[in-house]
Design an enzyme around this catalytic site. Sequence first.
Site, PDB file in Angstrom:
ATOM      1  N   LYS A   1      17.400  44.330  -5.226  1.00 26.29           N
ATOM      2  CA  LYS A   1      16.974  45.658  -4.765  1.00 26.29           C
ATOM      3  C   LYS A   1      17.621  45.961  -3.411  1.00 26.29           C
ATOM      4  O   LYS A   1      18.132  45.044  -2.739  1.00 26.29           O
ATOM      5  CB  LYS A   1      15.450  45.708  -4.654  1.00 26.29           C
ATOM      6  CG  LYS A   1      14.864  44.734  -3.655  1.00 26.29           C
ATOM      7  CD  LYS A   1      13.344  44.659  -3.791  1.00 26.29           C
ATOM      8  CE  LYS A   1      12.758  43.669  -2.806  1.00 26.29           C
ATOM      9  NZ  LYS A   1      11.331  43.404  -3.070  1.00 26.29           N
TER      10      LYS A   1
ATOM     11  N   MET B   1      24.383  52.150  21.499  1.00 23.88           N
ATOM     12  CA  MET B   1      24.729  52.626  20.164  1.00 23.88           C
ATOM     13  C   MET B   1      25.953  51.901  19.588  1.00 23.88           C
ATOM     14  O   MET B   1      25.985  51.522  18.423  1.00 23.88           O
ATOM     15  CB  MET B   1      24.989  54.138  20.187  1.00 23.88           C
ATOM     16  CG  MET B   1      25.248  54.701  18.799  1.00 23.88           C
ATOM     17  SD  MET B   1      25.649  56.456  18.798  1.00 23.88           S
ATOM     18  CE  MET B   1      24.066  57.201  19.094  1.00 23.88           C
TER      19      MET B   1
ATOM     20  N   ARG C   1      -1.335  46.083  -3.383  1.00 24.53           N
ATOM     21  CA  ARG C   1      -0.237  47.028  -3.366  1.00 24.53           C
ATOM     22  C   ARG C   1      -0.135  47.528  -4.813  1.00 24.53           C
ATOM     23  O   ARG C   1      -0.886  48.416  -5.182  1.00 24.53           O
ATOM     24  CB  ARG C   1       1.028  46.340  -2.834  1.00 24.53           C
ATOM     25  CG  ARG C   1       1.791  47.153  -1.843  1.00 24.53           C
ATOM     26  CD  ARG C   1       2.903  46.377  -1.182  1.00 24.53           C
ATOM     27  NE  ARG C   1       3.685  45.558  -2.110  1.00 24.53           N
ATOM     28  CZ  ARG C   1       4.810  44.928  -1.792  1.00 24.53           C
ATOM     29  NH1 ARG C   1       5.285  45.013  -0.571  1.00 24.53           N
ATOM     30  NH2 ARG C   1       5.457  44.212  -2.664  1.00 24.53           N
TER      31      ARG C   1
ATOM     32  N   TYR D   1      22.484  50.428  30.151  1.00 30.80           N
ATOM     33  CA  TYR D   1      21.426  51.439  30.299  1.00 30.80           C
ATOM     34  C   TYR D   1      20.159  50.822  30.849  1.00 30.80           C
ATOM     35  O   TYR D   1      19.759  49.727  30.449  1.00 30.80           O
ATOM     36  CB  TYR D   1      21.113  52.081  28.947  1.00 30.80           C
ATOM     37  CG  TYR D   1      22.190  53.009  28.450  1.00 30.80           C
ATOM     38  CD1 TYR D   1      22.544  54.149  29.170  1.00 30.80           C
ATOM     39  CD2 TYR D   1      22.843  52.753  27.252  1.00 30.80           C
ATOM     40  CE1 TYR D   1      23.528  55.010  28.710  1.00 30.80           C
ATOM     41  CE2 TYR D   1      23.821  53.615  26.774  1.00 30.80           C
ATOM     42  CZ  TYR D   1      24.162  54.739  27.509  1.00 30.80           C
ATOM     43  OH  TYR D   1      25.122  55.577  27.053  1.00 30.80           O
TER      44      TYR D   1
HETATM   45  C1  LIG Z   1      11.297  41.999  -3.243  1.00 33.11           C
HETATM   46  C2  LIG Z   1      10.478  41.305  -4.253  1.00 33.11           C
HETATM   47  C3  LIG Z   1      10.667  39.942  -4.501  1.00 33.11           C
HETATM   48  C4  LIG Z   1      11.606  39.086  -3.701  1.00 33.11           C
HETATM   49  O1  LIG Z   1      10.997  38.767  -2.485  1.00 33.11           O
HETATM   50  P1  LIG Z   1      11.694  37.727  -1.466  1.00 33.11           P
HETATM   51  O2  LIG Z   1      10.658  37.495  -0.444  1.00 33.11           O
HETATM   52  O3  LIG Z   1      12.882  38.434  -0.910  1.00 33.11           O
HETATM   53  O4  LIG Z   1      12.074  36.555  -2.271  1.00 33.11           O
HETATM   54  C5  LIG Z   1       9.919  39.358  -5.516  1.00 33.11           C
HETATM   55  N1  LIG Z   1       9.018  40.088  -6.238  1.00 33.11           N
HETATM   56  C6  LIG Z   1       8.812  41.383  -6.010  1.00 33.11           C
HETATM   57  C7  LIG Z   1       7.810  42.123  -6.819  1.00 33.11           C
HETATM   58  C8  LIG Z   1       9.514  42.038  -5.016  1.00 33.11           C
HETATM   59  O5  LIG Z   1       9.298  43.337  -4.786  1.00 33.11           O
END
Ligand SMILES: *Cc1c(COP(=O)(O)O)cnc(C)c1O
Length: 375
Positions: free
Chosen positions: A35, A311, A130, A263
């Site tokens: 993802k 930046m 969640r 800065y």
């Molecule tokens: C992102 C995600 C993972 C992976 O999590 P990591 O901590 O990066 O291994 C696994 N299961 C779900 C449902 C996720 O959303």
Amino acid sequence: MPRPILATVHPDALRSNLNQARERAPDAKVWAVVKANAYGHGIERCFDGLRAADGFALLDFDEAQRLRALDWRGPILLLEGTFEPRDLELCSRLHLWHTVHTTEQIDWLAAHKTQLPHRVFLKLNSGMNRLGFTPTAFRAAWARLNALPQVEEISLMTHFSDADGPRGIAHQVAAFEAATADLPGERTLCNSAAILRHAGSPLRGEGVTTLAADWVREGIALYGGAPDHPEQTAAGWGLQPAMTLSTRVIGVQSLQAGDTVGYGSAFTAERPMRIGVIACGYADGYPRHAPTGTPVLVSGMRTRVVGRVSMDMITVDLSPLDAAGVAAGVGSEVTLWGKATGGAVLPVDEVATAAGTIAYELLCAVAPRVPFAAP
Ligand SMILES: *Cc1c(COP(=O)(O)O)cnc(C)c1O
């Protein structure tokens, strides 16, 4: 010459990190979680290093489509499932497996016309609050799905809130077992932290004996981040950085005691010293909150950020190099995280911890203006 900042993805590190997961969960299949464009690394750039995975897990249809365009014919799992009814047409067309976590998603499936019944992962809310059905609603959701001609196979899934920390997972494992122990279907529970810390602990359920179960879902550890830093380190877990963010020194200043830098004059020299100005800033995705003291490598040697991240530029302390007689000046290689040319490693976790965040955020935040090295 282009501005010298560069991100490099290391396919060998991805392969090695994937093998680590296989060693820890030898009986499970592995979802490579890609993802957020493979945690900022780029799905296409990671594909070769991860193609030995059993499946890819992600959220966006666009990303699923890109995997199919790479000719990936194996499993793809949508971790948030469908967002509206017509998403199911894409699931049918691209042959995507999808998470089911709300009654609406079941309604959409019940109304979906498909020749090919779907494989779904029914999600239990075992305490994270969640996504997912509560333990009391889970059975009814399972029975409804089981009665649908649109559904071919139901797998069982939950997600841990504290696999990386002191609260642990026992309460969620107990909730999962109570809700699912006598149901058929493949099971998936572990994220990276659970793979590393808990994969071998027992799980009661059909066809499984350990928490690794049928599938593990590995994200950050594939990319070389320790989910439980600073309690543990990536090297301690046998993980290698899959991304290097590098740049060069583009300017040098010699300071006298009392001179300030950048800065807000956030850093004051206590004695004469040289600082390097490097071509990287928060517009490249480097965290602006990284304070004086945040680690950085110059010519492979560990030193620190001094003053405020701006930046386009960061100032770094050259005194450790000067003290060691290591020549450093305009053009010297700088490693923000990852691997330096000589092999020295700066874990992204250390930069993240210094900046009050986690490796996930830094890796995902590498800005579009940063070019990636050609593979
Ligand atoms: C992102 C995600 C993972 C992976 O999590 P990591 O901590 O990066 O291994 C696994 N299961 C779900 C449902 C996720 O959303």
